[in-house]
Each structure stands twice: as structure tokens, then as C-alpha cells.
Design a protein around this motif. Structure first.
Motif, mmCIF file in Angstrom:
data_model
loop_
_atom_site.group_PDB
_atom_site.id
_atom_site.type_symbol
_atom_site.label_atom_id
_atom_site.label_comp_id
_atom_site.label_asym_id
_atom_site.label_seq_id
_atom_site.Cartn_x
_atom_site.Cartn_y
_atom_site.Cartn_z
ATOM 1 N N UNK A 169 0.857 -1.193 0.000
ATOM 2 C CA UNK A 169 0.000 0.000 0.000
ATOM 3 C C UNK A 169 0.888 1.236 0.000
ATOM 4 N N UNK A 170 0.313 2.346 -0.390
ATOM 5 C CA UNK A 170 1.031 3.627 -0.368
ATOM 6 C C UNK A 170 0.656 4.378 0.901
ATOM 7 N N UNK A 171 1.678 4.904 1.593
ATOM 8 C CA UNK A 171 1.450 5.714 2.795
ATOM 9 C C UNK A 171 2.335 6.941 2.753
ATOM 10 N N UNK A 172 1.993 7.917 3.634
ATOM 11 C CA UNK A 172 2.930 9.028 3.825
ATOM 12 C C UNK A 172 3.970 8.598 4.865
ATOM 13 N N UNK A 173 4.844 9.501 5.247
ATOM 14 C CA UNK A 173 5.927 9.138 6.174
ATOM 15 C C UNK A 173 5.395 8.681 7.528
ATOM 16 N N UNK A 174 4.245 9.204 7.956
ATOM 17 C CA UNK A 174 3.664 8.850 9.253
ATOM 18 C C UNK A 174 2.804 7.584 9.183
ATOM 19 N N UNK A 175 2.658 6.984 8.014
ATOM 20 C CA UNK A 175 1.917 5.741 7.888
ATOM 21 C C UNK A 175 0.462 5.890 7.504
ATOM 22 N N UNK A 176 -0.007 7.112 7.259
ATOM 23 C CA UNK A 176 -1.389 7.300 6.808
ATOM 24 C C UNK A 176 -1.497 6.887 5.348
ATOM 25 N N UNK A 177 -2.546 6.134 5.022
ATOM 26 C CA UNK A 177 -2.697 5.668 3.639
ATOM 27 C C UNK A 177 -2.997 6.851 2.717
ATOM 28 N N UNK A 178 -2.395 6.817 1.554
ATOM 29 C CA UNK A 178 -2.573 7.867 0.546
ATOM 30 C C UNK A 178 -2.736 7.199 -0.819
ATOM 31 N N UNK A 179 -3.178 7.965 -1.786
ATOM 32 C CA UNK A 179 -3.291 7.457 -3.155
ATOM 33 C C UNK A 179 -1.890 7.253 -3.730
ATOM 34 N N UNK A 180 -1.807 6.380 -4.710
ATOM 35 C CA UNK A 180 -0.502 6.161 -5.344
ATOM 36 C C UNK A 180 -0.018 7.464 -5.983
ATOM 37 N N UNK A 181 1.303 7.665 -6.064
ATOM 38 C CA UNK A 181 1.801 8.911 -6.671
ATOM 39 C C UNK A 181 1.427 9.001 -8.149
ATOM 40 N N UNK A 182 1.305 10.216 -8.609
ATOM 41 C CA UNK A 182 0.960 10.457 -10.005
ATOM 42 C C UNK A 182 2.078 9.948 -10.900
ATOM 43 N N UNK A 183 1.696 9.189 -11.893
ATOM 44 C CA UNK A 183 2.657 8.625 -12.845
ATOM 45 C C UNK A 183 3.079 9.706 -13.839
ATOM 46 N N UNK A 184 4.380 9.820 -14.201
ATOM 47 C CA UNK A 184 4.796 10.857 -15.159
ATOM 48 C C UNK A 184 4.065 10.772 -16.496
ATOM 49 N N UNK A 185 3.814 9.545 -16.977
ATOM 50 C CA UNK A 185 3.096 9.399 -18.254
ATOM 51 C C UNK A 185 1.661 9.902 -18.129
ATOM 52 N N UNK A 186 1.019 9.612 -17.010
ATOM 53 C CA UNK A 186 -0.341 10.098 -16.781
ATOM 54 C C UNK A 186 -0.357 11.619 -16.688
#
Length: 201
Positions: free
Chosen positions: A127-144
């Protein structure tokens, strides 16, 4: 092309009115603006969107972390959902309760979406999280990000072309209304004499 042919048609026509010529020149100016200004606006908007979105993608890649989570249990009544952020749009996701360790070392347990068809306790997934462990959306893809910038550029060009065409139509509409008002005034002057014998003699 209609603007150019209109100018050529009215060039030496004895029935030409000043408004006909002005209307043809307005159409030609609008055509030239659409051919020059619309692509320029699209290019500028697309370039600005590209810079902004790529910067946002870089920031997200730095601030978001991929961590491994372990399934504790499946959430009752959860069903398979399509991941809206997946590039294919076909990755199935199931809601589970999971444990994970954040990049800062803190331990977390929460209900999250897992890319597992039949999750069982102990299954691992990312899963994707921030540094504190809160879930976040996946980072924006450069192609997108680039795709969104291109779409923004096309949208900007279409908007500019639409505004120019709208301006042309407004100018022509006002000219036609003025022309009709003049005709009404001319008919009002000629109207009282209509049908009388010897009128104008």
C-alpha cells in the motif's frame, strides 16, 4: 475559406454594402486568430500544465512510500471493486483490515483496499502511505501527468477557438441588428406614402 471567398466576392460587387465588407473582414480576422491564437493558447496552457503536473508527480514520489501490509482479516460484506487509480482500470481490490509499519517506524492497523482476490490472514500486499503511515493514493505517474497536460492543451486551444468564434458571431449579430434597425427606419419613412396615387410626382 468562406471569409476569403466572401472578401473576393464583395470586392467589385455593385450591390456591396459596407457592412458586407466589414462582416467578411471580421470573418477573416477570426479565422486568422483561430489558426494562430488557438494553437498558441493550447501550447502555453499545455506547457504550464505539464510543468505543474510533473512537479506534483516528483513531490508525490518523494513524500509517498510503498510499504508492505499484512492481512489481519477480510472486512465482512466487502466486495471486489475496481481500483480507479490503476493504470489498466482492471485491478480488483478487496477491503481488509491490515497491519503495516510506517517509514517512521510507527505501527498501524486499519481497513484498507488490498489488491487480492481472496485475501486470507497473513497474506501480504503493498500500500502507499505518507511518512507517518497514513494511507494515501498512489503517486501520479509521469506518463499520466503528460497525458493530462496534453488534454489540458487541447482544451485550452478549443476554448480559445470557441471564444474567438463567439466574438465573431456577436459582432456579426450586432451588425445584422443594426442593419435591420436601419431597414425599419427606411420603411417607416416610406410607409405613409404607399398606395397613394400620384405619390412622388
Amino acid at each position: 475559406m468562406r471569409a476569403i471567398s466572401g472578401l473576393w466576392r464583395w470586392r467589385h460587387n455593385p450591390l456591396r454594402r459596407t457592412t458586407d465588407l466589414v462582416e467578411a473582414w471580421v470573418a477573416l480576422a477570426a479565422l486568422l486568430l483561430v489558426l494562430v491564437a488557438a494553437p498558441l493558447a493550447g501550447s502555453l496552457i499545455g506547457g504550464l500544465a505539464q510543468d505543474t503536473l510533473q512537479e506534483s508527480a516528483r513531490e508525490q514520489r518523494v513524500s509517498r512510500h510503498l510499504v508492505t501490509a499484512t492481512v489481519v482479516r477480510k472486512v465482512e460484506g466487502s466486495r471486489l471493486d475496481v481500483d480507479p487509480e490503476a493504470s489498466s482500470g482492471r485491478d480488483m481490490r478487496t477491503r481488509v483490515v491490515a497491519d503495516w509499519t510506517a517509514p517512521d517506524g510507527s505501527v498501524h492497523r486499519a481497513a484498507v483496499m488490498a489488491n487480492l482476490d481472496t485475501p486470507r490472514p497473513g497474506d501480504r500486499f503493498t500500500i502507499w502511505t505518507d511518512r507517518q503511515g497514513r494511507t494515501v493514493a498512489r503517486p501520479l505517474d509521469p506518463a499520466t501527468a503528460s497525458t493530462h497536460a496534453v488534454l489540458a492543451g487541447f482544451g485550452g486551444a478549443l476554448l480559445a477557438a470557441g471564444l474567438i468564434e463567439g466574438g465573431r458571431r456577436l459582432v456579426v449579430w450586432r451588425m445584422v441588428r443594426r442593419r435591420y434597425a436601419r431597414w425599419d427606419q427606411a420603411w417607416d419613412k416610406a410607409g405613409p406614402d404607399w398606395g397613394r396615387a400620384g405619390t412622388g410626382s
